[in-house]
Write a protein that holds these residues in place. Structure first.
Motif, short mmCIF file in Angstrom:
data_model
loop_
_atom_site.label_atom_id
_atom_site.label_comp_id
_atom_site.label_asym_id
_atom_site.label_seq_id
_atom_site.Cartn_x
_atom_site.Cartn_y
_atom_site.Cartn_z
N GLU A 206 0.83 -1.21 0.00
CA GLU A 206 0.00 0.00 0.00
C GLU A 206 0.87 1.26 0.00
O GLU A 206 0.56 2.24 -0.70
N ARG A 207 1.96 1.23 0.78
CA ARG A 207 2.87 2.39 0.80
C ARG A 207 3.52 2.60 -0.56
O ARG A 207 3.61 3.73 -1.06
N GLN A 208 3.95 1.52 -1.20
CA GLN A 208 4.54 1.63 -2.53
C GLN A 208 3.53 2.16 -3.54
O GLN A 208 3.85 3.03 -4.36
N LYS A 209 2.31 1.65 -3.50
CA LYS A 209 1.28 2.09 -4.43
C LYS A 209 0.93 3.55 -4.23
O LYS A 209 0.74 4.31 -5.19
N LYS A 210 0.89 3.99 -2.96
CA LYS A 210 0.56 5.38 -2.68
C LYS A 210 1.64 6.32 -3.21
O LYS A 210 1.34 7.37 -3.79
#
Length: 460
Positions: A153-157
């Motif tokens: 999720e952090r990478q996608k954000k």
């Protein structure tokens, strides 16, 4: 009467003391609650690992007592001790699962792999620790939910924020002119830069580089000259391979190649992954294999000339920092647990070690050994230095052992000096990308050593 009653009171006291020292058993549900509490407070976005041990385990014990019934209630020390006990067993099980993956046969399902892992685990460590497949699956789900999912999720954000701030622009790149300039600089009959300059910038001779380009072009359609819908020529194989070699040799970012080769950052990263996978596929069987019998005899001969008969190599661990490593995974690997995951000693466990015949202190030995640091465990295959040597013979042995054991660190130094990408913090997001980069660098290093071995100074 008083003398007869004293032993009885002592026995009762001993029994009560043993009862107090014996900790109550943990059930499967209690183990799962303990693991979920550890994952929750380990990946806390506000505190994370920056907290004292007593406060950290106190929170976990409160979490356990709140979400599951314990009789008596668990404290922080009890949770910490039981977690350390489970962690040792799960680390060994993880190693057994990796070994089962390596020997996986065609047609095996995930349950077959897990059954083989349990068989290997039971043969290596037959303890009273109960293992349950359902518990293992639940733990994997917890890790996927709390660690991997948050990391993705952090990478996608980050990627979405970068895309929303800047729209993709089209840059006109004349790949034909770039290809002609590259050929004129390095690959023409009379290039601008001679062979010595090519060796300094590519860290290999020209014929080795052209061999790699030719093998990749014949085995992977990605490394061929193609045209687009407007009949314009795309990126040539020389441009793609030159881009990757610059990234490996100098450790530059993907966008830094754009000025000379005219390749965007996304395309450069794709070339990096494709070339590394191609090198592993084409050359792994030749340049990452175990030494042959002739090669082993040469190694043993050199070791005997240096005063260590029967020594086949040194062993050590090289650290490569991961810039984008999740906080929960920081500090989880060291020389010991990395050694447990390596397939180096699979042959030792299976009894397929190379047999040698040597004399040490007038005693015959028939098993090869490694030179190692003092941090590694004591086993017959490791020969470590003498700590605080007193006699002259012990000092002499420690001097030579520590000097020759540094050969592996010198090899690491040469590898890092040749490929700067593994010397600087890794900027990739996926662990699989880091693995193929490291393996491809080692293969390229061995190819260069094989090609230039005759030019090295053999007097040392």
């Amino acid at each position: 009467m008083s003398g007869a009653s004293e032993p009885i009171s002592d026995a009762n006291a001993n029994e009560s003391a043993q009862a107090r020292r014996k900790s109550p058993k943990w059930t499967t549900d209690q183990n799962l609650v303990l693991l979920s509490g550890w994952i929750k407070y380990e990946t806390d976005s506000m505190v994370g690992r920056n907290q004292k041990s007593e406060a950290y385990w106190s929170k976990i014990s409160e979490y356990c007592n709140e979400h599951c019934s314990f009789d008596p209630p668990r404290d922080g020390a009890s949770c910490r001790n039981h977690f350390n006990y489970m962690n040792k067993k799960l680390s060994k099980l993880t190693g057994a699962y990796d070994n089962a993956r390596r020997i996986q046969q065609s047609g095996w399902s995930e349950n077959d792999v897990m059954a083989k892992a349990i068989e290997l685990y039971s043969s290596v460590d037959p303890s009273e620790f109960p293992f349950d497949i359902e518990v293992y699956k639940k733990q994997c789900e917890l890790e996927e939910r709390y660690i991997v999912h948050r990391f993705r999720e952090r990478q996608k954000k980050i990627e979405e924020d970068h895309t929303s701030r800047s729209k993709r622009k089209y840059f006109k790149r004349d790949h034909v002119a770039v290809s002609q300039r590259l050929i004129g600089d390095y690959f023409a009959n009379q290039p601008t830069f001679d062979a010595q300059m090519f060796r300094q910038r590519f860290w290999m001779r020209k014929h080795v580089f052209l061999r790699i380009v030719g093998d990749l072009s014949s085995s992977d359609n990605y490394f061929t000259q193609r045209v687009d819908a407007e009949n314009k020529e795309g990126i040539s194989p020389l441009e793609k391979c030159t881009t990757v070699m610059r990234m490996l040799a100098y450790g530059v970012t993907a966008n830094a190649i754009n000025e000379y080769i005219k390749i965007g950052g996304t395309t450069a990263l794709e070339c990096l992954r494709r070339l590394c996978n191609g090198i592993i596929r084409l050359y792994e069987q030749e340049y990452l294999r175990a030494p042959t019998q002739d090669g082993l005899q040469k190694i043993l001969h050199v070791s005997e000339m240096r005063g260590f008969p029967g020594m086949i190599r040194s062993i050590d661990c090289m650290h490569w920092e991961w810039k984008n490593c999740p906080t929960a995974w920081e500090g989880t690997l060291n020389d010991i647990n990395v050694l447990d995951r390596l397939p180096v000693f699979d042959d030792v466990e299976q009894g397929n070690t190379p047999r040698v015949n040597c004399l040490v202190n007038q005693r015959p030995y028939d098993m090869a050994y490694y030179l190692a640091d003092g941090i590694y465990p004591c086993c017959p295959t490791f020969v470590k230095s003498i700590r605080l040597p007193q006699s002259e013979s012990d000092k002499l042995f420690a001097k030579y052992q520590e000097g020759y054991q540094k050969d592996i660190e010198r090899a690491f130094g040469v590898l890092q000096a040749r490929f700067k990408i593994i010397c600087e913090p890794a900027r990739m997001w996926e662990i699989s990308d880091l693995a193929i980069i490291m393996r491809s660098c080692i293969i390229l290093h061995n190819m260069i050593v094989e090609d230039e071995r005759d030019t090295y100074d053999q007097t040392l």
